[in-house]
Design a protein around this motif. Structure first.
Motif, PDB file in Angstrom:
ATOM      1  N   GLU A 144     -11.714 -14.500  28.469  1.00 28.67           N
ATOM      2  CA  GLU A 144     -12.508 -13.406  27.912  1.00 28.67           C
ATOM      3  C   GLU A 144     -12.152 -13.094  26.465  1.00 28.67           C
ATOM      4  O   GLU A 144     -13.025 -12.686  25.686  1.00 28.67           O
ATOM      5  N   GLN A 145     -10.897 -13.295  26.076  1.00 26.82           N
ATOM      6  CA  GLN A 145     -10.444 -12.859  24.761  1.00 26.82           C
ATOM      7  C   GLN A 145     -10.137 -14.004  23.814  1.00 26.82           C
ATOM      8  O   GLN A 145      -9.872 -13.769  22.641  1.00 26.82           O
ATOM      9  N   GLY A 146     -10.131 -15.212  24.322  1.00 24.78           N
ATOM     10  CA  GLY A 146      -9.814 -16.343  23.480  1.00 24.78           C
ATOM     11  C   GLY A 146      -8.313 -16.569  23.357  1.00 24.78           C
ATOM     12  O   GLY A 146      -7.504 -15.786  23.866  1.00 24.78           O
ATOM     13  N   LEU A 147      -7.945 -17.626  22.650  1.00 25.90           N
ATOM     14  CA  LEU A 147      -6.543 -18.026  22.570  1.00 25.90           C
ATOM     15  C   LEU A 147      -5.689 -16.995  21.856  1.00 25.90           C
ATOM     16  O   LEU A 147      -4.638 -16.568  22.357  1.00 25.90           O
ATOM     17  N   VAL A 148      -6.110 -16.547  20.680  1.00 26.30           N
ATOM     18  CA  VAL A 148      -5.316 -15.600  19.903  1.00 26.30           C
ATOM     19  C   VAL A 148      -5.373 -14.209  20.519  1.00 26.30           C
ATOM     20  O   VAL A 148      -4.358 -13.512  20.651  1.00 26.30           O
ATOM     21  N   GLY A 149      -6.558 -13.782  20.934  1.00 23.93           N
ATOM     22  CA  GLY A 149      -6.717 -12.448  21.513  1.00 23.93           C
ATOM     23  C   GLY A 149      -5.932 -12.259  22.792  1.00 23.93           C
ATOM     24  O   GLY A 149      -5.510 -11.129  23.100  1.00 23.93           O
ATOM     25  N   SER A 150      -5.703 -13.333  23.529  1.00 19.73           N
ATOM     26  CA  SER A 150      -4.941 -13.245  24.782  1.00 19.73           C
ATOM     27  C   SER A 150      -3.462 -13.556  24.587  1.00 19.73           C
ATOM     28  O   SER A 150      -2.768 -13.809  25.573  1.00 19.73           O
ATOM     29  N   HIS A 151      -3.003 -13.550  23.333  1.00 15.89           N
ATOM     30  CA  HIS A 151      -1.607 -13.862  23.019  1.00 15.89           C
ATOM     31  C   HIS A 151      -1.231 -15.245  23.568  1.00 15.89           C
ATOM     32  O   HIS A 151      -0.220 -15.426  24.229  1.00 15.89           O
ATOM     33  N   PHE A 152      -2.094 -16.209  23.287  1.00 14.75           N
ATOM     34  CA  PHE A 152      -1.884 -17.599  23.705  1.00 14.75           C
ATOM     35  C   PHE A 152      -1.747 -17.714  25.233  1.00 14.75           C
ATOM     36  O   PHE A 152      -0.898 -18.433  25.748  1.00 14.75           O
ATOM     37  N   GLY A 153      -2.632 -16.981  25.923  1.00 18.58           N
ATOM     38  CA  GLY A 153      -2.678 -17.062  27.373  1.00 18.58           C
ATOM     39  C   GLY A 153      -1.579 -16.299  28.072  1.00 18.58           C
ATOM     40  O   GLY A 153      -1.323 -16.527  29.253  1.00 18.58           O
ATOM     41  N   ALA A 154      -0.925 -15.348  27.387  1.00 22.98           N
ATOM     42  CA  ALA A 154       0.178 -14.592  27.993  1.00 22.98           C
ATOM     43  C   ALA A 154      -0.199 -13.152  28.324  1.00 22.98           C
ATOM     44  O   ALA A 154       0.614 -12.422  28.895  1.00 22.98           O
ATOM     45  N   ASP A 155      -1.426 -12.736  27.970  1.00 21.84           N
ATOM     46  CA  ASP A 155      -1.843 -11.363  28.241  1.00 21.84           C
ATOM     47  C   ASP A 155      -2.070 -11.181  29.738  1.00 21.84           C
ATOM     48  O   ASP A 155      -2.734 -11.997  30.379  1.00 21.84           O
ATOM     49  N   TRP A 156      -1.517 -10.100  30.308  1.00 22.20           N
ATOM     50  CA  TRP A 156      -1.749  -9.843  31.734  1.00 22.20           C
ATOM     51  C   TRP A 156      -2.226  -8.410  31.973  1.00 22.20           C
ATOM     52  O   TRP A 156      -1.947  -7.785  32.985  1.00 22.20           O
TER      53      TRP A 156
END
Length: 506
Positions: free
Chosen positions: A79-91
């Protein structure tokens, strides 16, 4: 042996010719093919028992809590993309701070499987289960590289797979497969003065995966790298290539962790795992024994010290056994809080058990003269017996208690959404720890409901609360299940209004 046979041996880690020839009068080539067919059959058998779990809901257990985190990672990445999701670490919405306390391999694999068709749990379950399956062929490659005959190799694998520890929790042992593959490669590189390019390349791939998968993977890779240098007695091209690959993996892992969350949070986690808890030595030992009795059969607990001693006395396996046993002790005792909280924390003990069982069976085979037909029949009977045993795990009380039962909570909340205005994913019950899976399904921060918040005017009467009826607090009566909106086993969704009316006043 043809050149094609040599290439195959390099990749799969076939044992030395003398050991292979002892397997069958037909010679190592034919026996080796049959052995790997059996390994493939064993891997397929285990995969079949896990197939129904690929679309299971993330539930109220270790598997649901940990793998459910990666479900949050994947959704935020999409939903947020690579940078927006903190390189897939956003939870989010479980927590506002991204979670990057571990090397990124499982994040990367989950991002890849997220590209598969559909939008289901299988995309998140697939990577850990594939890594769990890797344990079987990688373990076979290690035992063959150590010189264990096929009978001992296959029986040792069957005994490992037949534990509740492996069948339930191996998807959380994401580093065990890569570490076994790296071990198999290094065992052969220590023995071969001029290894093939394919063997070196395969070992480098295993080294990269090990250093990208977990902190234990990094630590074991470092120890195995030193063991490789000591075995080859020089810093030649092979050592440099494997070492450089390890350094690349460590650099990428550190860049991911430090770049996303920094060292402060990581240091806090390490301090918690090593010194938190406030339990006594006696409590710690009692808890470890409880976990062992729950996850390992009695026969395995007896086999473990006997096999470990046999592997320690065997010149072929002594060095690796010391590494495996030393790391297991350091991991469990050094990070004692983690071992106290998590039942699966002591999983490196399966390394000791695998090698020990292989040596024990191999030694028994050399002590007794058995017909060739009997030696060939033993693995077949073992795999058939394992199939029956796994069937009992799937359908029996162990599977229901540790896998099917906890998934009911996830299925319940996935099928019944809260009101649109509900602010939190409310939970009640001591068994509902770290409900990341609930935050995933309801897309709200998970929060433990207290009496004060239950009666607060900001809490709407139509909001839903997930209650674990088997672990409810004292202020909730037995009768609350009767006023539930919906119930599945011990889990129930209860409206705030009904819960207020049922509260036991002090």
């Amino acid at each position: 042996m043809t050149s094609a046979d040599t290439t195959t041996a390099d990749l799969v880690g076939t044992a030395p010719a003398a050991a292979g020839a002892a397997d069958s009068p037909a010679g190592p080539d034919r026996t080796g093919r049959h052995g790997w067919y059996a390994v493939g059959a064993l891997t397929g058998l285990v995969a079949l028992t896990w197939l129904p779990r690929l679309d299971a809901a993330f539930g109220d257990d270790h598997l649901g809590r940990i793998i459910g985190r990666y479900a949050l990672h994947l959704r935020n990445l999409q939903e947020q993309g690579l940078v927006g999701s903190h390189f897939g670490a956003d939870w989010a919405p479980y927590a506002s701070t991204p979670y990057a306390h571990h090397p990124p391999l499982l994040n990367l694999l989950t991002a890849l499987t997220g590209l598969l068709p559909g939008d289901g749990e299988y995309q998140v379950w697939l990577p850990p289960y594939l890594l769990a399956l890797l344990i079987i062929p990688a373990g076979a490659a290690l035992l063959r590289g150590l010189g264990i005959r096929w009978t001992g190799t296959l029986l040792a694998l069957c005994l490992t797979v037949a534990t509740t520890f492996y069948w339930v929790y191996s998807p959380l042992m994401i580093d065990l497969g890569p570490v076994l593959a790296l071990s198999a490669g290094i065992v052969r590189l220590r023995r071969q003065p001029d290894p093939s390019r394919r063997l070196v390349a395969a070992t480098c791939v295993a080294a990269l995966l090990s250093t990208l998968v977990s902190w234990p993977g990094i630590a074991l890779a470092g120890v195995l790298g030193i063991w490789l240098v000591l075995g080859r007695r020089r810093l030649d091209r092979t050592v440099l290539l494997v070492g450089a690959t390890m350094l690349v993996g460590v650099a990428v892992s550190l860049a991911f962790v430090v770049g996303v969350t920094g060292l402060t949070l990581l240091g806090g986690q390490a301090e918690l795992r090593s010194s938190g808890g406030g339990f006594t030595v006696r409590q710690f030992l009692r808890r470890q024994w409880q976990y062992a009795r729950d996850l390992l059969p009695v026969w395995y607990l007896l086999l473990l010290p006997l096999g470990g001693l046999a592997a320690l006395l065997d010149r072929r396996t002594r060095g690796y056994l010391v590494i495996a046993a030393g790391f297991t002790a350091g991991w469990v005792l050094g990070l004692s809080h983690g071992a106290f909280v998590h039942s699966y924390w002591s999983y490196p003990v399966l390394l000791v058990g695998l090698v020990g069982a292989g040596v024990l069976v191999d030694r028994l085979g050399t002590e007794f003269t058995t017909p060739v037909a009997t030696r060939r029949a033993v693995p077949v009977v073992a795999v058939a017996g394992l199939g029956a045993y796994l069937g009992l795990l799937v359908l029996g009380p162990v599977g229901d208690r540790l896998v099917t039962g906890p998934a009911r909570a996830g299925r319940l909340v996935a099928e019944h959404r809260p009101p649109a205005e509900q602010r939190f994913a409310w939970v009640v019950g001591s068994g509902l720890n770290s409900p990341r899976w609930l935050a995933y399904y309801w897309n709200r921060p998970a929060r433990l409901l207290t009496v004060e918040e239950l009666t607060a005017p900001t809490t709407r009467t139509d909001e839903l609360v997930l209650v674990n009826l088997d672990n409810r607090p004292n202020w909730i009566p037995d009768s609350v299940g009767a006023v539930a909106v919906v119930r599945d086993g011990p889990y129930a969704l209860v409206a705030v209004a009904a819960l207020r009316a049922s509260v036991v006043r002090p």
